[in-house]
Design a protein around this motif. Structure first.
Motif, PDB file in Angstrom:
ATOM      1  N   ALA A 143      60.146  74.338  31.724  1.00  0.00           N
ATOM      2  CA  ALA A 143      60.723  73.382  32.658  1.00  0.00           C
ATOM      3  C   ALA A 143      60.516  73.877  34.085  1.00  0.00           C
ATOM      4  CB  ALA A 143      62.212  73.195  32.377  1.00  0.00           C
ATOM      5  N   PRO A 144      60.311  72.970  35.031  1.00  0.00           N
ATOM      6  CA  PRO A 144      60.085  73.384  36.415  1.00  0.00           C
ATOM      7  C   PRO A 144      61.281  74.133  36.993  1.00  0.00           C
ATOM      8  CG  PRO A 144      59.490  71.083  36.083  1.00  0.00           C
ATOM      9  CD  PRO A 144      60.221  71.524  34.858  1.00  0.00           C
ATOM     10  N   VAL A 145      60.984  75.049  37.883  1.00  0.00           N
ATOM     11  CA  VAL A 145      62.011  75.792  38.615  1.00  0.00           C
ATOM     12  C   VAL A 145      61.724  75.617  40.098  1.00  0.00           C
ATOM     13  CG1 VAL A 145      62.994  78.050  39.129  1.00  0.00           C
ATOM     14  CG2 VAL A 145      62.332  77.492  36.785  1.00  0.00           C
ATOM     15  N   ILE A 146      62.691  75.101  40.853  1.00  0.00           N
ATOM     16  CA  ILE A 146      62.522  74.939  42.290  1.00  0.00           C
ATOM     17  C   ILE A 146      62.987  76.212  42.974  1.00  0.00           C
ATOM     18  CG2 ILE A 146      63.158  73.583  44.320  1.00  0.00           C
ATOM     19  CD1 ILE A 146      63.597  71.207  42.501  1.00  0.00           C
ATOM     20  N   LEU A 147      62.061  76.936  43.577  1.00  0.00           N
ATOM     21  CA  LEU A 147      62.380  78.206  44.220  1.00  0.00           C
ATOM     22  C   LEU A 147      62.906  77.978  45.631  1.00  0.00           C
ATOM     23  CD1 LEU A 147      59.248  80.247  43.108  1.00  0.00           C
ATOM     24  CD2 LEU A 147      61.538  80.309  42.120  1.00  0.00           C
ATOM     25  N   PRO A 148      63.774  78.870  46.132  1.00  0.00           N
ATOM     26  CA  PRO A 148      64.260  78.739  47.505  1.00  0.00           C
ATOM     27  C   PRO A 148      63.132  78.987  48.496  1.00  0.00           C
ATOM     28  CG  PRO A 148      64.925  80.839  46.565  1.00  0.00           C
ATOM     29  CD  PRO A 148      64.321  80.042  45.448  1.00  0.00           C
ATOM     30  N   PRO A 149      63.210  78.401  49.688  1.00  0.00           N
ATOM     31  CA  PRO A 149      62.143  78.610  50.670  1.00  0.00           C
ATOM     32  C   PRO A 149      62.093  80.053  51.139  1.00  0.00           C
ATOM     33  CG  PRO A 149      64.034  77.520  51.669  1.00  0.00           C
ATOM     34  CD  PRO A 149      64.302  77.557  50.202  1.00  0.00           C
ATOM     35  N   LEU A 150      60.909  80.467  51.572  1.00  0.00           N
ATOM     36  CA  LEU A 150      60.746  81.807  52.108  1.00  0.00           C
ATOM     37  C   LEU A 150      61.468  81.922  53.443  1.00  0.00           C
ATOM     38  CD1 LEU A 150      56.937  82.370  51.413  1.00  0.00           C
ATOM     39  CD2 LEU A 150      58.847  83.312  50.127  1.00  0.00           C
ATOM     40  N   GLU A 151      62.038  83.091  53.678  1.00  0.00           N
ATOM     41  CA  GLU A 151      62.671  83.358  54.962  1.00  0.00           C
ATOM     42  C   GLU A 151      61.704  84.180  55.804  1.00  0.00           C
ATOM     43  OE1 GLU A 151      66.341  85.288  54.227  1.00  0.00           O
ATOM     44  OE2 GLU A 151      67.200  83.625  53.064  1.00  0.00           O
ATOM     45  N   VAL A 152      61.494  83.748  57.036  1.00  0.00           N
ATOM     46  CA  VAL A 152      60.551  84.420  57.916  1.00  0.00           C
ATOM     47  C   VAL A 152      61.312  85.000  59.093  1.00  0.00           C
ATOM     48  CG1 VAL A 152      58.459  84.171  59.304  1.00  0.00           C
ATOM     49  CG2 VAL A 152      58.766  82.792  57.243  1.00  0.00           C
ATOM     50  N   ALA A 153      61.124  86.295  59.324  1.00  0.00           N
ATOM     51  CA  ALA A 153      61.797  86.961  60.443  1.00  0.00           C
ATOM     52  C   ALA A 153      60.843  87.946  61.088  1.00  0.00           C
ATOM     53  CB  ALA A 153      63.055  87.686  59.963  1.00  0.00           C
ATOM     54  N   GLU A 154      60.641  87.793  62.419  1.00  0.00           N
ATOM     55  CA  GLU A 154      59.827  88.710  63.208  1.00  0.00           C
ATOM     56  C   GLU A 154      58.446  88.914  62.598  1.00  0.00           C
ATOM     57  OE1 GLU A 154      61.975  92.291  63.755  1.00  0.00           O
ATOM     58  OE2 GLU A 154      63.582  91.347  64.900  1.00  0.00           O
ATOM     59  N   GLY A 155      57.857  87.796  62.173  1.00  0.00           N
ATOM     60  CA  GLY A 155      56.498  87.863  61.668  1.00  0.00           C
ATOM     61  C   GLY A 155      56.354  88.426  60.282  1.00  0.00           C
ATOM     62  N   VAL A 156      57.469  88.768  59.639  1.00  0.00           N
ATOM     63  CA  VAL A 156      57.426  89.327  58.296  1.00  0.00           C
ATOM     64  C   VAL A 156      57.910  88.270  57.317  1.00  0.00           C
ATOM     65  CG1 VAL A 156      58.267  91.116  56.751  1.00  0.00           C
ATOM     66  CG2 VAL A 156      57.821  91.641  59.161  1.00  0.00           C
TER      67      VAL A 156
END
Length: 330
Positions: A180-193
């Protein structure tokens, strides 16, 4: 309408009617199916997020066509006693999947699938939770339509399932694998990382006692068999100590010792060989650790439940193994 009437007639003829769907409904995260009265669920294994190689074609010189699907994976198996044929069990399950919106991608009986090569090229839950006769099985792969994977404009991935049914002796075994599909949380971007939320720490490797308590079965590590051999050396007997300690700590528990082989030789000889390996383990537990023999059953699965490829020497070595399964805890 004609198909529905025919399916209903078959379900009634097999004794599938009059059974409460809630009794056989999937637990959280799984689809609900009606199975014949008396169907016994043998195992349920979940992977929160994993990859499953869904067979979508028969075995050929190029191998088995596979579609890699990612998502939440649920693996379940059942055992059914009675005179029903493999097709009589498969057909109502297939109709129920179609009624739930699944479309057939691929289906085949043993010969059209590719017999031995297909069976050992797909994922199968290890025996005794799933037993497959090479001369009597059927396979089915289904998927929800592609547009069903779009939720609020987001492609959540394919929702697929596979069904494997086989008769062995007086029992029919059914394996259902769902992704079954799993909706992953969005990536967090901080200071270019680029980062995600902090990853969970890798789970420590469980000892035998904890693994048995958690999973109900485990491979007995440290037991080494040469091709065709059954004897346990001193090192292997010492390797049984954790199991003996577990049995000593819980004197009411009973176990099943399951022997396995590689594919060198025919199936009948390998079943007998794996039985002798299981008996050798039981004998060592009784003679060296004073375990009550009535608490230990043995069975040989031959090469019907590999955990590695039998086409390589390292794979064959892994398949020459013995597993322990908890059967009861009075």
């Amino acid at each position: 309408m004609l198909r529905c009437a025919q399916t209903l007639a078959l379900i009634c003829a097999l004794g599938w009617g009059g059974i409460s769907p809630s009794l056989l409904a999937a637990e959280e995260g799984g689809m609900a199916l009606q199975l014949p009265a008396g169907a016994k669920q043998l195992t349920r294994r979940e992977t929160a997020l994993g990859s499953y190689a869904l067979p979508v074609g028969a075995f050929s010189a190029e191998g088995i066509p596979l579609e890699q699907v990612e998502g939440h994976i649920l693996r379940r198996t059942w055992q059914l006693q009675g005179d029903a044929t493999v097709l009589q069990v498969m057909a109502p399950v297939r109709s129920q999947l179609q009624a739930q919106g699944y479309e057939i991608l691929f289906q085949c009986p043993e010969r059209q699938c590719g017999g031995f090569d297909f069976r050992f090229g797909i994922e199968v839950v290890p025996a005794p939770d799933m037993v497959v006769s090479l001369s009597d099985y059927q396979f089915l792969a289904v998927a929800k339509p592609q547009d069903a994977a779009i939720v609020d404009g987001v492609d959540t991935g394919r929702q697929v399932a596979s069904v494997l049914v086989s008769r062995n002796g007086s029992a029919v075994y059914l394996q259902l694998i769902e992704v079954a599909p799993v909706i992953l949380p969005p990536l967090e971007v901080a200071e270019g990382v680029v980062s995600t939320t902090a990853p969970a720490e890798e789970a420590p490797k469980l000892g035998l006692s904890n693994h048995l308590a958690e999973a109900g079965h485990a491979v007995l590590e440290g037991l080494v068999f040469d091709t065709g051999a059954t004897a346990l050396g001193e090192a292997s007997i010492i390797a049984l100590e954790p199991l003996a300690v577990f049995l000593g700590d819980i004197p009411t528990v009973r176990i099943l010792i399951v022997g396995h082989t590689d594919t060198v030789g025919n199936l009948e000889d390998n079943i007998a060989l794996s039985q002798r390996r299981a008996e050798a383990v039981k004998e060592a537990l009784v003679e060296n650790y004073d375990i009550d023999p009535d608490r230990v059953q043995v069975v040989g699965a031959g090469f019907m439940a590999p955990i590695a490829s039998n086409l390589t020497a390292p794979g064959r070595e892994k398949n020459r193994r013995v597993e322990v399964v908890l059967t009861s805890r009075d």
